[in-house]
Every structure is written in structure tokens, then in C-alpha cells.
Design an enzyme around this catalytic site. Structure first.
Site, PDB file in Angstrom:
ATOM      1  N   HIS A  22      21.426  66.959  56.659  1.00  0.00           N
ATOM      2  CA  HIS A  22      21.080  65.530  56.745  1.00  0.00           C
ATOM      3  C   HIS A  22      19.705  65.354  57.378  1.00  0.00           C
ATOM      4  CE1 HIS A  22      25.686  64.835  57.140  1.00  0.00           C
ATOM      5  NE2 HIS A  22      25.335  64.507  55.910  1.00  0.00           N
ATOM      6  N   LYS A  63      37.825  54.460  54.764  1.00  0.00           N
ATOM      7  CA  LYS A  63      37.599  55.875  55.112  1.00  0.00           C
ATOM      8  C   LYS A  63      38.285  56.181  56.445  1.00  0.00           C
ATOM      9  CE  LYS A  63      34.115  58.158  52.653  1.00  0.00           C
ATOM     10  NZ  LYS A  63      33.117  59.215  52.784  1.00  0.00           N
ATOM     11  N   ARG A 101      22.504  68.620  46.566  1.00  0.00           N
ATOM     12  CA  ARG A 101      22.729  70.029  46.910  1.00  0.00           C
ATOM     13  C   ARG A 101      22.928  70.917  45.688  1.00  0.00           C
ATOM     14  NH1 ARG A 101      26.818  68.328  51.564  1.00  0.00           N
ATOM     15  NH2 ARG A 101      26.975  66.683  50.036  1.00  0.00           N
ATOM     16  N   SER A 119      29.273  68.220  56.139  1.00  0.00           N
ATOM     17  CA  SER A 119      29.999  67.871  57.365  1.00  0.00           C
ATOM     18  C   SER A 119      31.383  68.508  57.357  1.00  0.00           C
ATOM     19  CB  SER A 119      30.144  66.355  57.471  1.00  0.00           C
ATOM     20  OG  SER A 119      28.885  65.754  57.543  1.00  0.00           O
TER      21      SER A 119
END
Ligand code: ADP
Length: 162
Positions: free
Chosen positions: A18, A42, A92, A130
Site C-alpha cells: 500500500h 465488511k 498486483r 493484508s
């Protein structure tokens, strides 16, 4: 041209991947709003919104043109409210692409002025997420090198307290 961009995400918790995207964006654009998604749906997050914000603030204190905020609801609406016309995201791998492409097109329909700019992840952070950090920490592994040094102890302490 003065351009403000938004770097959105869950940042649960912040990783060096990040920080790489945020610091590269801070060099390319005049102002970067790092927006932590605070949607009540979430529920399975490990860090509270305030904790995620604190960790991001500490990790970006050397970047003068970066602001850390949280937002609820649609990113397309938040961008409109802040008068921002570009989102910056890290990409990514091919596995990120389909979802990110779909999100970007959806945001464009919701807010036609909103562009999405993708920065390629640094090869050394291609694997980093994460959830990977949380998994390694929960199994007693060393997460130094995955998260910023200045918040390493806080993240380790918090994850081992779970
Ligand atoms: P995750 O939970 O997958 O780590 P977030 O939802 O918090 O990620 O992601 C916020 C933004 O940061 C997204 O644009 C994501 O693609 C990007 N990002 C996350 N990890 C990396 C990384 N290792 N390298 C580059 N970009 C990343």
C-alpha cells in the site's frame, strides 16, 4: 495541472505494498486522499477504522501531500463530493485485474467523470496483501518486511492479541 487523486482500500492493516502505491501517487499527483472503506457490511475486519487510520497516518507522516480519511457508501459518490476525478489503484497480478476492471467500469457508470489509474505493483510486493500479513502473523511468523517498520510493533501486538 493540479490533480487530486483518491487511493481507496480496506488497509486492514496497511502493508508496504500500500505504502509503495501511496508514495508513488504522491510524487505523480499534487494531492492524495487515502480513503479507508468503512462500510458496515465488511464485518470481518481485524482492525477498527480508527486503528487503520492511525496506522496509515503514522506510516505516511513523511508525505506532505497525503491525507487519510474514511468514507462510507459509494466511492463514486465520495469522489464527487470531494471534487476528485481520478482513483489510483495498485495492480498486483492477473487475479486482481478482472475485479478491478469491473469496479472501474462500474464507477465510470456511476460517475462518468471518474477515471481509474492503475500502477503496477513493485515486483517485490506482488505477493503482498493484508490477509497474507494476518495469516503469517497468526501463525507466529515474522511480518517485518511486510508492513512499515514504524507500525510493526503495533500490528504484531494487535494480531497476537486476537
Ligand atoms: P488488500 O486487502 O488486498 O491488501 P486493499 O483493499 O486494502 O488491499 O487495497 C487497497 C489498494 O492497494 C488496492 O488498489 C490494491 O490493489 C492495492 N494494493 C494492495 N496490496 C498491494 C501490493 N502489494 N502492491 C501494490 N498494490 C497493492
Amino acid at each position: 495541472m493540479e490533480t487530486t487523486v483518491i487511493c481507496p482500500g480496506s488497509f486492514d492493516p496497511v502493508t508496504l505494498g500500500h505504502i509503495d502505491i501511496i508514495s508513488r501517487a504522491s510524487k505523480m499527483f499534487s494531492y492524495v486522499i487515502v480513503a479507508v472503506l468503512a462500510n458496515p457490511s465488511k464485518q470481518n475486519s481485524s482492525f477498527s477504522i480508527d486503528e487503520r487510520i492511525d496506522l496509515l497516518v503514522k506510516s505516511t507522516e513523511n508525505l506532505e501531500n497525503v491525507e487519510i480519511v474514511s468514507f462510507e457508501g459509494l466511492l463514486a459518490e465520495y469522489a464527487k463530493k470531494r471534487n476528485v476525478t481520478a482513483i489510483v489503484k495498485g495492480l498486483r497480478a492477473v487475479s486482481d485485474f478482472e475485479y478491478e476492471f469491473q469496479m472501474s467500469l462500474t464507477n465510470k457508470i456511476l460517475n462518468p467523470d471518474l477515471e481509474t489509474i492503475f500502477l503496477t505493483a513493485e515486483s517485490k510486493y506482488m505477493y503482498l496483501s493484508s490477509s497474507m500479513v494476518k495469516q503469517v502473523a497468526s501463525l507466529g511468523g515474522d511480518i517485518k518486511g511486510f508492513v512499515p517498520d514504524c507500525v510493526l510493533d503495533r500490528i504484531v501486538e494487535r494480531l497476537s492479541a486476537k
